[in-house]
Scaffold this active site. Structure first.
Site, PDB file in Angstrom:
ATOM      1  N   GLY A  46       0.842  -1.192   0.000  1.00 29.87           N
ATOM      2  CA  GLY A  46       0.000   0.000   0.000  1.00 29.87           C
ATOM      3  C   GLY A  46       0.870   1.232   0.000  1.00 29.87           C
ATOM      4  O   GLY A  46       2.054   1.190   0.377  1.00 29.87           O
ATOM      5  N   GLN A  51       2.768   9.983   1.494  1.00 24.33           N
ATOM      6  CA  GLN A  51       4.076   9.338   1.491  1.00 24.33           C
ATOM      7  C   GLN A  51       4.930   9.764   0.297  1.00 24.33           C
ATOM      8  O   GLN A  51       6.145   9.631   0.326  1.00 24.33           O
ATOM      9  CB  GLN A  51       3.934   7.814   1.501  1.00 24.33           C
ATOM     10  CG  GLN A  51       3.368   7.283   2.809  1.00 24.33           C
ATOM     11  CD  GLN A  51       3.270   5.788   2.780  1.00 24.33           C
ATOM     12  OE1 GLN A  51       2.279   5.223   2.329  1.00 24.33           O
ATOM     13  NE2 GLN A  51       4.314   5.131   3.253  1.00 24.33           N
ATOM     14  N   CYS A  99       6.531  -0.084   7.255  1.00 22.52           N
ATOM     15  CA  CYS A  99       6.049   1.118   6.571  1.00 22.52           C
ATOM     16  C   CYS A  99       7.125   1.633   5.633  1.00 22.52           C
ATOM     17  O   CYS A  99       8.295   1.731   6.017  1.00 22.52           O
ATOM     18  CB  CYS A  99       5.689   2.193   7.593  1.00 22.52           C
ATOM     19  SG  CYS A  99       5.065   3.716   6.854  1.00 22.52           S
ATOM     20  N   LEU A 100       6.734   1.976   4.431  1.00 23.75           N
ATOM     21  CA  LEU A 100       7.683   2.513   3.460  1.00 23.75           C
ATOM     22  C   LEU A 100       8.233   3.868   3.888  1.00 23.75           C
ATOM     23  O   LEU A 100       9.262   4.299   3.374  1.00 23.75           O
ATOM     24  CB  LEU A 100       7.031   2.601   2.078  1.00 23.75           C
ATOM     25  CG  LEU A 100       6.590   1.273   1.470  1.00 23.75           C
ATOM     26  CD1 LEU A 100       5.845   1.496   0.157  1.00 23.75           C
ATOM     27  CD2 LEU A 100       7.769   0.341   1.289  1.00 23.75           C
ATOM     28  N   HIS A 141      -3.666   0.991   8.080  1.00 23.28           N
ATOM     29  CA  HIS A 141      -2.334   1.582   7.976  1.00 23.28           C
ATOM     30  C   HIS A 141      -2.340   2.754   6.989  1.00 23.28           C
ATOM     31  O   HIS A 141      -1.864   3.854   7.304  1.00 23.28           O
ATOM     32  CB  HIS A 141      -1.342   0.505   7.528  1.00 23.28           C
ATOM     33  CG  HIS A 141       0.057   0.984   7.397  1.00 23.28           C
ATOM     34  ND1 HIS A 141       1.035   0.657   8.302  1.00 23.28           N
ATOM     35  CD2 HIS A 141       0.659   1.774   6.470  1.00 23.28           C
ATOM     36  CE1 HIS A 141       2.188   1.219   7.932  1.00 23.28           C
ATOM     37  NE2 HIS A 141       1.977   1.895   6.819  1.00 23.28           N
ATOM     38  N   GLU A 142      -2.886   2.534   5.796  1.00 22.58           N
ATOM     39  CA  GLU A 142      -2.897   3.589   4.777  1.00 22.58           C
ATOM     40  C   GLU A 142      -3.832   4.731   5.162  1.00 22.58           C
ATOM     41  O   GLU A 142      -3.520   5.908   4.944  1.00 22.58           O
ATOM     42  CB  GLU A 142      -3.275   3.014   3.403  1.00 22.58           C
ATOM     43  CG  GLU A 142      -2.342   1.938   2.892  1.00 22.58           C
ATOM     44  CD  GLU A 142      -0.867   2.317   2.907  1.00 22.58           C
ATOM     45  OE1 GLU A 142      -0.532   3.510   2.748  1.00 22.58           O
ATOM     46  OE2 GLU A 142      -0.027   1.408   3.092  1.00 22.58           O
ATOM     47  N   HIS A 145      -2.215   7.233   7.391  1.00 21.47           N
ATOM     48  CA  HIS A 145      -1.376   8.209   6.683  1.00 21.47           C
ATOM     49  C   HIS A 145      -2.184   9.427   6.261  1.00 21.47           C
ATOM     50  O   HIS A 145      -1.673  10.553   6.269  1.00 21.47           O
ATOM     51  CB  HIS A 145      -0.733   7.585   5.440  1.00 21.47           C
ATOM     52  CG  HIS A 145       0.468   6.752   5.725  1.00 21.47           C
ATOM     53  ND1 HIS A 145       1.615   7.257   6.299  1.00 21.47           N
ATOM     54  CD2 HIS A 145       0.713   5.437   5.496  1.00 21.47           C
ATOM     55  CE1 HIS A 145       2.509   6.294   6.410  1.00 21.47           C
ATOM     56  NE2 HIS A 145       1.988   5.167   5.946  1.00 21.47           N
TER      57      HIS A 145
END
Length: 190
Positions: A46, A51, A99-100, A141-142, A145
């Protein structure tokens, strides 16, 4: 399309609530295509617009479950409804999340088991997805953000302390820090 740089923990774009999308136009379609390319290059399951430094309420996802069913899509202006999370300590194996925007690290975090995603496609069509397990975790999670939170902001004290130590060691925590999928690497994967 293009692979975009991913912002790292501490960048203001990651810690501010995103704004609703008002135009379902070619610019949005290009952004979504670039985000999908970036998610694949990272690799991740995702990616939210903040991000990549874009403060809009949008995320993309692609996840293959244990039955080899691929769940993928774009969520524009999403609303997420979740079941109450269990009141328990996070399991280091079952609840491990990455997480990226905090690349190369994983920490356990308790999430709700079920979620209902209501959003719009890139062309403005409404849709709904009922999710459980890892797909529900990805949505939560997304969605975080989009509200200016990273999963490390939600960790239990001991894990939050460890994440803080890593951020200080890597000099993360300020504006403009980013990494480029396909170019930069992080020990332990992103």
């Amino acid at each position: 399309m293009a692979v975009l740089p991913i912002r790292i923990f501490g960048d203001p774009a990651l810690h501010s609530p995103a704004l609703p999308i008002t135009a379902f136009d070619d610019d949005l379609r290009v952004l979504v295509a670039d985000m999908v390319d970036t998610m694949h290059a990272a690799p991740g399951v995702g990616l939210a617009a903040p991000q990549v430094g874009v403060g809009l309420r949008l995320f993309v996802y692609e996840y293959t479950d244990t039955d080899d069913v691929v769940h993928s899509g774009t969520a524009v202006n999403p609303v997420l409804l979740v079941s109450p999370p269990p009141v328990e300590e996070a399991d280091e194996d079952l609840d491990s999340e990455g997480c990226l925007s905090f690349p190369g690290e994983r920490f356990p975090l308790v999430r709700s088991a079920d979620a209902l995603l209501r959003a719009f496609t890139v062309t403005g069509e409404p849709f709904e997805v009922a999710a459980s397990g890892w797909l529900a975790r990805i949505f939560q999670h997304e969605y975080d953000h989009l509200d200016g939170y990273l999963y490390v902001d939600r960790l239990e004290f001991s894990y939050a302390k460890a994440a803080g130590k890593i951020a200080r060691k890597r000099s993360w925590g300020g504006p403009g820090q980013k990494w480029m999928p396909g170019v930069d690497t992080f020990e332990g994967g992103a």
